[in-house]
Design a protein around this motif. Structure first.
Motif, PDB file in Angstrom:
ATOM      1  N   ALA A 101      17.804  -1.261 -12.241  1.00  0.00           N
ATOM      2  CA  ALA A 101      16.997  -1.295 -10.967  1.00  0.00           C
ATOM      3  C   ALA A 101      17.280  -1.587  -9.842  1.00  0.00           C
ATOM      4  CB  ALA A 101      15.722  -2.221 -11.822  1.00  0.00           C
ATOM      5  N   THR A 102      16.345  -1.133  -8.747  1.00  0.00           N
ATOM      6  CA  THR A 102      16.350  -1.726  -7.491  1.00  0.00           C
ATOM      7  C   THR A 102      14.973  -1.920  -7.176  1.00  0.00           C
ATOM      8  OG1 THR A 102      18.376  -0.167  -6.941  1.00  0.00           O
ATOM      9  CG2 THR A 102      17.114  -1.185  -4.937  1.00  0.00           C
ATOM     10  N   ASN A 103      14.744  -3.176  -6.667  1.00  0.00           N
ATOM     11  CA  ASN A 103      13.424  -3.374  -6.096  1.00  0.00           C
ATOM     12  C   ASN A 103      13.626  -4.042  -4.607  1.00  0.00           C
ATOM     13  OD1 ASN A 103      11.727  -4.971  -8.972  1.00  0.00           O
ATOM     14  ND2 ASN A 103      12.328  -2.946  -8.473  1.00  0.00           N
ATOM     15  N   VAL A 104      12.763  -3.314  -3.808  1.00  0.00           N
ATOM     16  CA  VAL A 104      12.487  -3.692  -2.231  1.00  0.00           C
ATOM     17  C   VAL A 104      11.210  -4.420  -2.117  1.00  0.00           C
ATOM     18  CG1 VAL A 104      12.678  -3.037   0.012  1.00  0.00           C
ATOM     19  CG2 VAL A 104      14.116  -1.726  -1.757  1.00  0.00           C
TER      20      VAL A 104
ATOM     21  N   GLN B 195       2.730 -12.444   2.453  1.00  0.00           N
ATOM     22  CA  GLN B 195       3.031 -12.182   1.144  1.00  0.00           C
ATOM     23  C   GLN B 195       3.852 -11.351   0.781  1.00  0.00           C
ATOM     24  OE1 GLN B 195       1.348 -14.139  -1.296  1.00  0.00           O
ATOM     25  NE2 GLN B 195       0.769 -15.332   0.609  1.00  0.00           N
ATOM     26  N   TRP B 196       5.041 -11.527  -0.211  1.00  0.00           N
ATOM     27  CA  TRP B 196       5.940 -10.462  -0.632  1.00  0.00           C
ATOM     28  C   TRP B 196       5.323  -9.356  -1.546  1.00  0.00           C
ATOM     29  CZ3 TRP B 196      10.578 -10.041   1.813  1.00  0.00           C
ATOM     30  CH2 TRP B 196      10.949 -11.321   2.121  1.00  0.00           C
ATOM     31  N   LYS B 197       5.399  -8.173  -1.160  1.00  0.00           N
ATOM     32  CA  LYS B 197       4.722  -6.938  -1.935  1.00  0.00           C
ATOM     33  C   LYS B 197       5.996  -6.228  -2.173  1.00  0.00           C
ATOM     34  CE  LYS B 197       0.551  -8.356  -1.303  1.00  0.00           C
ATOM     35  NZ  LYS B 197      -0.415  -8.597  -2.579  1.00  0.00           N
ATOM     36  N   LEU B 198       5.799  -5.499  -3.354  1.00  0.00           N
ATOM     37  CA  LEU B 198       6.784  -4.592  -3.700  1.00  0.00           C
ATOM     38  C   LEU B 198       6.612  -3.206  -2.834  1.00  0.00           C
ATOM     39  CD1 LEU B 198       9.461  -3.876  -5.639  1.00  0.00           C
ATOM     40  CD2 LEU B 198       7.694  -3.110  -7.335  1.00  0.00           C
ATOM     41  N   ILE B 199       7.608  -2.743  -2.217  1.00  0.00           N
ATOM     42  CA  ILE B 199       7.325  -1.533  -1.732  1.00  0.00           C
ATOM     43  C   ILE B 199       8.365  -0.217  -2.302  1.00  0.00           C
ATOM     44  CG2 ILE B 199       9.298  -1.869   0.212  1.00  0.00           C
ATOM     45  CD1 ILE B 199       6.988  -0.553   2.034  1.00  0.00           C
TER      46      ILE B 199
ATOM     47  N   PRO C  69       0.737  -1.257   0.143  1.00  0.00           N
ATOM     48  CA  PRO C  69      -0.062  -0.016   0.101  1.00  0.00           C
ATOM     49  C   PRO C  69       0.740   1.363   0.211  1.00  0.00           C
ATOM     50  CG  PRO C  69      -0.921  -1.662   1.566  1.00  0.00           C
ATOM     51  CD  PRO C  69       0.495  -2.033   0.967  1.00  0.00           C
ATOM     52  N   ASP C  70       2.121   1.282   0.623  1.00  0.00           N
ATOM     53  CA  ASP C  70       2.830   2.357   0.576  1.00  0.00           C
ATOM     54  C   ASP C  70       4.099   2.486  -0.405  1.00  0.00           C
ATOM     55  OD1 ASP C  70       1.375   3.314   2.825  1.00  0.00           O
ATOM     56  OD2 ASP C  70       2.657   2.323   4.095  1.00  0.00           O
ATOM     57  N   ALA C  71       3.875   1.567  -1.658  1.00  0.00           N
ATOM     58  CA  ALA C  71       4.737   1.597  -2.600  1.00  0.00           C
ATOM     59  C   ALA C  71       5.410   2.951  -3.296  1.00  0.00           C
ATOM     60  CB  ALA C  71       4.235   0.738  -3.775  1.00  0.00           C
ATOM     61  N   LEU C  72       6.420   3.058  -3.269  1.00  0.00           N
ATOM     62  CA  LEU C  72       7.014   4.422  -3.690  1.00  0.00           C
ATOM     63  C   LEU C  72       7.978   4.064  -5.101  1.00  0.00           C
ATOM     64  CD1 LEU C  72       7.949   7.489  -3.445  1.00  0.00           C
ATOM     65  CD2 LEU C  72       9.619   6.451  -1.873  1.00  0.00           C
TER      66      LEU C  72
END
Length: 126
Positions: A100-103, A111-115, A29-32
């Motif tokens: 790219a950098t993904n966290v 569940q893994w979510k992209l933030i 929900p807080d993805a940036l």
């Protein structure tokens, strides 16, 4: 394949559907997002950016190579990779790549979510 590696694979597959609802399902929900030319702080801003990109680069295919997981714990996983894209701009085939950098973080449902995602072009190396 680990669950966080599967999260990255699922994210890339969702991106290639060109259906933001599939991408949204994988976002925290807080993805940036940080792009070279814009920062997106809400899902609506992220969707607008994706939709504009998919409209500009028709039939885009997005891929990742040289994935390196640089920090992993029970609750977060961070990777670096080279992204590649190809598609059609004004009817002409085009392609490119960048960094790219993904966290990813685990949510309350395990569940893994992209933030966070940070995309930038390749550095000019002389």
């Amino acid at each position: 394949m680990s669950s966080y590696e599967l999260a990255l694979t699922s994210y890339i597959e969702a991106t290639n559907t060109h259906d933001f609802n599939q991408v949204r399902a994988l976002l925290h929900p807080d993805a940036l997002y940080w792009f070279s030319n814009e920062s997106c702080k809400t899902h609506d801003e992220i969707q607008r950016y994706f939709d504009q990109a998919w409209d500009f680069v028709r039939d885009e295919v997005y891929a990742a190579s040289d994935v390196q997981w640089i920090a992993v714990s029970e609750v977060q996983a961070t990777c670096l990779y080279t992204y590649h894209w190809e598609g059609y701009i004004h009817g002409q085939f085009a392609s490119g790549s960048g960094r790219a950098t993904n966290v990813f973080v685990r949510d309350d449902h395990n569940q893994w979510k992209l933030i966070h995602e940070h995309l930038s072009g390749m550095p000019n190396e002389s």
